[in-house]
Design a protein around this motif. Structure first.
Motif, PDB file in Angstrom:
ATOM      1  N   VAL A  14      -1.576  -3.376   7.171  1.00 40.29           N
ATOM      2  CA  VAL A  14      -0.614  -3.015   8.287  1.00 40.29           C
ATOM      3  C   VAL A  14      -0.930  -2.934   9.233  1.00 40.29           C
ATOM      4  N   GLN A  15      -1.265  -3.999  10.199  1.00 37.65           N
ATOM      5  CA  GLN A  15      -0.261  -4.487  10.810  1.00 37.65           C
ATOM      6  C   GLN A  15       0.739  -4.888  10.965  1.00 37.65           C
ATOM      7  N   ASP A  16       1.546  -5.051   9.956  1.00 39.94           N
ATOM      8  CA  ASP A  16       2.915  -5.110   9.782  1.00 39.94           C
ATOM      9  C   ASP A  16       3.345  -4.159   9.904  1.00 39.94           C
ATOM     10  N   PHE A  17       2.843  -3.588   9.751  1.00 37.92           N
ATOM     11  CA  PHE A  17       3.343  -2.472   9.772  1.00 37.92           C
ATOM     12  C   PHE A  17       3.553  -0.911  10.724  1.00 37.92           C
ATOM     13  N   VAL A  18       2.012  -1.279  11.499  1.00 34.57           N
ATOM     14  CA  VAL A  18       1.788  -1.023  13.499  1.00 34.57           C
ATOM     15  C   VAL A  18       2.339  -1.563  14.156  1.00 34.57           C
ATOM     16  N   ARG A  19       3.073  -1.558  15.373  1.00 37.99           N
ATOM     17  CA  ARG A  19       3.164  -2.429  16.428  1.00 37.99           C
ATOM     18  C   ARG A  19       3.335  -1.828  17.306  1.00 37.99           C
ATOM     19  N   PRO A  20       2.654  -2.100  18.518  1.00 40.74           N
ATOM     20  CA  PRO A  20       2.258  -0.863  19.151  1.00 40.74           C
ATOM     21  C   PRO A  20       2.969  -0.502  20.010  1.00 40.74           C
ATOM     22  N   SER A  21       4.353  -1.155  19.840  1.00 38.39           N
ATOM     23  CA  SER A  21       5.363  -0.272  21.106  1.00 38.39           C
ATOM     24  C   SER A  21       6.284   1.482  19.046  1.00 38.39           C
ATOM     25  N   ASP A  22       6.112   0.742  17.649  1.00 39.71           N
ATOM     26  CA  ASP A  22       6.850   1.949  17.227  1.00 39.71           C
ATOM     27  C   ASP A  22       5.749   1.483  16.321  1.00 39.71           C
ATOM     28  N   SER A  23       5.161   2.783  15.720  1.00 41.11           N
ATOM     29  CA  SER A  23       4.429   3.181  14.802  1.00 41.11           C
ATOM     30  C   SER A  23       5.267   3.341  13.501  1.00 41.11           C
ATOM     31  N   VAL A  24       4.879   2.816  11.570  1.00 39.27           N
ATOM     32  CA  VAL A  24       5.589   3.684  10.499  1.00 39.27           C
ATOM     33  C   VAL A  24       5.196   5.097  10.694  1.00 39.27           C
ATOM     34  N   ASP A  25       5.360   6.296  10.239  1.00 38.96           N
ATOM     35  CA  ASP A  25       5.631   6.946   9.468  1.00 38.96           C
ATOM     36  C   ASP A  25       5.327   6.927   8.210  1.00 38.96           C
ATOM     37  N   LYS A  26       6.575   6.271   7.545  1.00 35.66           N
ATOM     38  CA  LYS A  26       6.671   6.470   5.501  1.00 35.66           C
ATOM     39  C   LYS A  26       6.931   4.765   5.250  1.00 35.66           C
ATOM     40  N   THR A  27       6.407   4.231   4.692  1.00 36.92           N
ATOM     41  CA  THR A  27       6.908   3.748   3.618  1.00 36.92           C
ATOM     42  C   THR A  27       6.824   3.507   2.494  1.00 36.92           C
ATOM     43  N   ASN A  28       6.772   2.862   2.072  1.00 37.58           N
ATOM     44  CA  ASN A  28       7.168   2.893   0.248  1.00 37.58           C
ATOM     45  C   ASN A  28       6.236   1.578  -0.287  1.00 37.58           C
ATOM     46  N   LEU A  29       5.446   1.458   0.572  1.00 37.92           N
ATOM     47  CA  LEU A  29       5.269   0.217  -0.550  1.00 37.92           C
ATOM     48  C   LEU A  29       3.360   0.727  -0.833  1.00 37.92           C
ATOM     49  N   VAL A  30       3.216  -0.282  -2.083  1.00 42.02           N
ATOM     50  CA  VAL A  30       2.185  -0.193  -3.070  1.00 42.02           C
ATOM     51  C   VAL A  30       1.173  -1.281  -3.190  1.00 42.02           C
ATOM     52  N   VAL A  31       0.044  -0.579  -2.944  1.00 44.51           N
ATOM     53  CA  VAL A  31      -1.086  -1.812  -2.647  1.00 44.51           C
ATOM     54  C   VAL A  31      -2.323  -1.551  -3.544  1.00 44.51           C
ATOM     55  N   TYR A  32      -2.019  -3.004  -4.447  1.00 42.74           N
ATOM     56  CA  TYR A  32      -2.746  -2.983  -5.642  1.00 42.74           C
ATOM     57  C   TYR A  32      -4.304  -3.288  -4.725  1.00 42.74           C
ATOM     58  N   LEU A  33      -5.457  -3.181  -4.979  1.00 46.73           N
ATOM     59  CA  LEU A  33      -7.044  -2.918  -5.085  1.00 46.73           C
ATOM     60  C   LEU A  33      -7.901  -4.142  -6.070  1.00 46.73           C
ATOM     61  N   ASP A  34      -8.581  -5.280  -5.847  1.00 45.60           N
ATOM     62  CA  ASP A  34      -8.717  -5.642  -6.337  1.00 45.60           C
ATOM     63  C   ASP A  34      -9.911  -5.446  -7.260  1.00 45.60           C
ATOM     64  N   ALA A  35     -10.875  -5.610  -8.130  1.00 43.32           N
ATOM     65  CA  ALA A  35     -12.720  -4.563  -7.827  1.00 43.32           C
ATOM     66  C   ALA A  35     -13.381  -5.041  -6.783  1.00 43.32           C
ATOM     67  N   PRO A  36     -13.132  -6.207  -6.070  1.00 41.06           N
ATOM     68  CA  PRO A  36     -14.199  -6.373  -5.132  1.00 41.06           C
ATOM     69  C   PRO A  36     -13.735  -4.936  -3.842  1.00 41.06           C
ATOM     70  N   ILE A  37     -12.521  -4.820  -3.345  1.00 47.98           N
ATOM     71  CA  ILE A  37     -12.179  -3.991  -2.855  1.00 47.98           C
ATOM     72  C   ILE A  37     -12.370  -2.416  -2.923  1.00 47.98           C
ATOM     73  N   ALA A  38     -11.773  -1.887  -4.179  1.00 48.42           N
ATOM     74  CA  ALA A  38     -12.016  -1.117  -4.860  1.00 48.42           C
ATOM     75  C   ALA A  38     -13.739  -0.610  -5.111  1.00 48.42           C
ATOM     76  N   MET A  39     -14.119  -1.923  -5.432  1.00 50.45           N
ATOM     77  CA  MET A  39     -16.421  -1.317  -4.919  1.00 50.45           C
ATOM     78  C   MET A  39     -16.799  -0.658  -3.574  1.00 50.45           C
ATOM     79  N   GLU A  40     -15.809  -1.500  -2.210  1.00 50.54           N
ATOM     80  CA  GLU A  40     -15.751  -1.148  -1.349  1.00 50.54           C
ATOM     81  C   GLU A  40     -15.328  -0.692  -0.392  1.00 50.54           C
TER      82      GLU A  40
END
Length: 180
Positions: free
Chosen positions: A43-69
């Motif tokens: 998230v921090q890689d995409f959001v800087r204090p001076s400019d925010s990201v409105d759109k991205t084509n990133l795909v984030v794959y969750l592993d089992a522990p994060i999905a359970m969280e």
């Protein structure tokens, strides 16, 4: 970014290494912090204090522990840490997905917790604290897909048809052996 000296970073790394070798409850906490930290970094890689990201084509794959969280199975605190990060990624247009192998891992782990007379781990602790109902854990163990889809997480089956680039690295037999 930290302002730690090289010596302080080394000491921290040695502490983490020691705790992971010991395998105690602190190791589990450190692993959870690391998982949350990785998502936060994305998230921090995409959001800087001076400019925010409105759109991205990133795909984030969750592993089992994060999905359970995300589903709250690992307790209220873990869910409260994970949900805002996932929702922010989705707000920016990132797709969130989980591999079907991770769903199998979730089901196996949750069934083991439910069948063990003295279960351990985040789910067992959440059950003991009354933060999650046993019936809900059972439903997720039997079929996690609808619960993850409700959270905007797609399920991706990792096959040689969907990832043909793996042909150059593994034969079908080698791939089957790895995933077995």
């Amino acid at each position: 970014t930290t302002s730690l000296t090289d010596e302080q970073k080394f000491l921290c790394a040695r502490f983490v290494q020691h705790e992971l070798k010991q395998g105690g409850s602190i190791a589990e906490t450190l692993a959870r912090i690391a998982s949350i930290g990785l998502l936060t970094e994305v998230v921090q890689d995409f959001v800087r204090p001076s400019d925010s990201v409105d759109k991205t084509n990133l795909v984030v794959y969750l592993d089992a522990p994060i999905a359970m969280e995300l589903l709250g199975i690992s307790g209220r605190a873990a869910r409260d840490n994970t949900v805002p990060i996932i929702k922010e990624l989705q707000r920016m247009g990132a797709k969130t997905a989980v591999f079907s192998q991770s769903l199998d891992e979730m089901s196996t782990a949750l069934k083991a917790v439910l069948q063990n007379p003295r279960p351990t781990g985040p789910t067992a602790q959440a059950l003991a604290r009354g933060e999650v109902l046993r019936e809900f854990v059972l439903q997720v163990a039997l079929n996690p897909t609808p619960f993850l889809k409700e959270q905007g997480v797609q399920v991706v089956s990792r096959t040689l048809e969907t990832f043909p680039n793996e042909y150059e690295h593994f034969t079908a037999e080698q791939r089957q052996e790895i995933f077995a």
